[in-house]
Design a protein around this motif. Structure first.
Motif, mmCIF file in Angstrom:
data_model
loop_
_atom_site.group_PDB
_atom_site.id
_atom_site.type_symbol
_atom_site.label_atom_id
_atom_site.label_comp_id
_atom_site.label_asym_id
_atom_site.label_seq_id
_atom_site.Cartn_x
_atom_site.Cartn_y
_atom_site.Cartn_z
ATOM 1 N N ALA A 40 12.331 4.729 23.268
ATOM 2 C CA ALA A 40 13.502 4.346 22.478
ATOM 3 C C ALA A 40 13.104 3.087 21.717
ATOM 4 C CB ALA A 40 14.703 4.095 23.374
ATOM 5 N N ALA A 65 22.430 -0.765 26.658
ATOM 6 C CA ALA A 65 22.569 0.540 25.998
ATOM 7 C C ALA A 65 21.206 1.228 25.866
ATOM 8 C CB ALA A 65 23.226 0.371 24.630
ATOM 9 N N GLY A 66 20.169 0.445 25.572
ATOM 10 C CA GLY A 66 18.819 1.015 25.489
ATOM 11 C C GLY A 66 18.347 1.544 26.838
ATOM 12 N N THR A 69 20.113 4.798 27.382
ATOM 13 C CA THR A 69 19.512 5.883 26.588
ATOM 14 C C THR A 69 18.309 6.476 27.317
ATOM 15 O OG1 THR A 69 20.229 4.964 24.465
ATOM 16 C CG2 THR A 69 18.284 6.383 24.413
ATOM 17 N N ALA A 73 17.669 10.210 29.323
ATOM 18 C CA ALA A 73 16.542 11.097 28.990
ATOM 19 C C ALA A 73 15.667 11.369 30.217
ATOM 20 C CB ALA A 73 15.719 10.491 27.860
#
Lengths: 238, 238
Positions: A40, A65-66, A69, A73
């Protein structure tokens, strides 16, 4: 879960340098021998160093938030090739299902034979103010210096800024000057504690110094973590 | 949705080369000017070229899973820096919410002044058997040759294999031989239609040829797509 999660974009070129080192450190003779990686690269995270120094917007919501993410995944470990962001390491780790490796721990563990050596840390002013490198070194009983109190930090700042702007060779000129100052001070080992600095070091005169590259050490830690779990062999569905 | 999705790992080093080109093509003077990118580097996808040629396992389920991984990460466009995988372009596009850019279309569009030029395609045997480069060239009225019918393809195969194994300079020696053959045949423009070949071309003697780099052209198309939509300015939450 057998994927390395890389939270990058801080900066984008340092992320490319990290991935290059990760691929080259992986023992492989064909695509299928390599490690699965989710990256990311999110460059819009507010400036980390400014926030630590008390001016600039708080990047923590974006950092979390990263991390989210990457967890969504299905990564099995997270690494962040940005030193300054490790100021928020505990908050990121607590919010992550996947373990997060600490760049400074990987880096300090790579310093061999500290006896007789004098260590310096080149990093952003935010990283130095945060103090996590200093704590790692103190924890291992190592003496160190930082260039904060003298003009060398101005050269380090300029080096980082020029690399982020794509002017790596100009960054290298500033790094050369900062390194020459270290050698005059009797420093023997330099921690490149900002992932922009190793890119400049390729073009700089760093003679007289043993370099510890935080990008390379984090890549080594990532490959070791993944290879120990057989992520090069498990295929991508597992 | 303002993120570029990169389906990589085919091969891993070619993905790094793609990301390097993407970052360097982006007009930026600080991290926050750059484009958000999600990379799924999934090297365990079965060999694409072998599958096209009828031996080897079908990679399509893995390709569709990779496309799904990127769509679930809310990307707004998908690019795949692997030429051979474009044999399954229609199936991947149909299964993707985000549009998928076609590497061969980007590449063929970059050939200028085709009048009087003789174009050759260097690619995997699978890509050549699939025929999508040939169809693009025919569609634009361009003449071309492929090295399939002569010994040059053996050199191209060896070039790709050596780069995938991390022996880029050895790959370059094979590429030099293949290129010298092209020049003797009167070829003036070479499409490097496999993302391993541009890495070898840096160390090869390619004099006399205009090179069209499929990795670079796909990176250019990606940056143009994202910049036209302001993804360098939108911040990462939008």
């Amino acid at each position: 879960m057998s994927r390395i999660g890389v939270f990058g974009g801080m900066g984008p070129l340092a992320t490319v340098d990290f991935l290059d080192k990760l691929v080259k450190l992986t023992p492989a003779s064909r695509d299928q021998d390599h490690l699965p990686v989710i990256v990311a690269s999110l460059p819009h995270v507010h400036d980390r160093s400014s926030a630590i120094l008390g001016h600039g917007r708080d990047p923590l919501p974006q950092l979390l938030a990263g991390i989210d993410t990457l967890n969504r995944a299905d990564v099995g470990v997270i690494v962040i090739p940005c030193n300054s962001s490790h100021h928020w390491f505990d908050q990121m780790s607590r919010s992550s299902r996947a373990p997060v490796l600490h760049i400074a721990r990987s880096c300090v563990a790579a310093i061999s034979s500290p006896a007789g050596s004098r260590v310096a840390i080149f990093a952003t002013r935010g990283t130095l103010a945060s103090g996590f490198y200093q704590r790692e070194l103190v924890g291992r009983g190592m003496d160190f210096m930082t260039p904060e109190s003298d003009g060398a930090q101005i050269q380090v700042d300029a080096c980082i800024r020029e690399v982020k702007a794509g002017r790596t060779e100009l960054g290298a000129e500033h790094l050369t000057q900062a390194c020459q100052h270290l050698v005059r001070c009797g420093v023997t080992t330099l921690i490149m504690g900002c992932t922009e600095i190793p890119m400049a070091s390729r073009y700089a005169d760093v003679s007289g110094l043993v370099l510890i590259d935080s990008t390379l050490e984090l890549a080594r830690a990532s490959v070791a973590f993944a290879m120990a779990r057989g992520w090069n062999r498990t295929g991508w569905d597992s």
